[in-house]
Enzyme design. Sequence first.
Site, mmCIF file in Angstrom:
data_model
loop_
_atom_site.group_PDB
_atom_site.id
_atom_site.type_symbol
_atom_site.label_atom_id
_atom_site.label_comp_id
_atom_site.label_asym_id
_atom_site.label_seq_id
_atom_site.Cartn_x
_atom_site.Cartn_y
_atom_site.Cartn_z
ATOM 1 N N ASP A 147 0.834 -1.196 0.000
ATOM 2 C CA ASP A 147 0.000 0.000 0.000
ATOM 3 C C ASP A 147 0.872 1.251 0.000
ATOM 4 O OD1 ASP A 147 -2.317 -1.541 0.113
ATOM 5 O OD2 ASP A 147 -2.298 -1.587 2.304
ATOM 6 N N LYS A 148 0.309 2.341 -0.452
ATOM 7 C CA LYS A 148 1.058 3.597 -0.566
ATOM 8 C C LYS A 148 1.805 3.930 0.721
ATOM 9 C CE LYS A 148 0.336 8.596 -1.004
ATOM 10 N NZ LYS A 148 -0.664 9.676 -1.189
#
Length: 332
Positions: A147-148
């Site tokens: 995830d970012k």
Amino acid sequence: MENYTTIKRADDGVRCLQIPFDAAGGRLDAVLAGLLPEYSRSRIQSWIRDGDVRLDGATAEVRTRVRGGELVEMTVEPQPASLPSLPEDIPLDVVYEDDSILVIDKPAGLVVHPGSGNWQGTLLNGLLHHAPQLTHVPRAGIVHRLDKDTSGLMVVALTLQAQTSLVRQLQARTVRREYLAIVQGRVGQDGRVDAPIGRHATQRTRMAVVSGGREAVTHYRVVTRFAAHTLVRCSLETGRTHQIRVHMQHIGHPLVGDPVYHRRRTEPVGCARAFDRQALHATQLGLLHPLTGEPMLWQRDPPADFVALLNCLATQEATGEARISQNNKNAG
């Protein structure tokens, strides 16, 4: 009826094609993955589950068997042709590199794939600059994602042969992936979460533990307990979207700072409430080298903000214990 085996693009993002008659009997997701090589099978499966794929005007299941001749309509976000393949000089923390694979330590805040609102400045763009040969490898060699706002280790395939090997290892669950996570509450003991994960029934950008979801298994081990938080080490058997974040919330211990699966206002006032991303770091990665078959293992410590949070929690606990000890002395 014209037999479209290639996409017809529309201005509204709907793409239409007709299932070839020689694909009769195949699963819908597998057939579409063969017709649309620019999309991963998992992404196509996600679109089918979300109702973004229609078969002769009706929603379908991933396992639907096609007859051949059906019209497929897919609603996908239009993707600017010039952006996904645009190399950008984005610094990469390279942990290991040879002719087959590249292992990087991804910083928090870096998006992996181009997408809505993030067409540039992604890891994919940086990879194309670092290794131009990746223009010939699907998805620039990316075989798994973080995830970012999750930091840590990722492996990238530099050749088609390496990509095939890594995908098979992931499917066989032989890739070793371990994460450090700081969660709310004091976790009592080590454990295992075996709970299926799927799209949230009403909030479509979230995942949740749902009946009929995809199998998901997470193991967790207590590393350090603080006054109101715990550092745990998680290992994955499966790799579902937001898996650790969803599973830890499911057992009542959401990740500190998680903007989606944790209500920050429930945190005690202090450093945990101020932490502005999910406290999750991919700390260990192990696999078999795609060319030699040699077992390989990498480990990276968490970044400075994660370490600072741990130090702050330890300081808070020490201060609290000292205060309790002094109160006991005064009471005596």
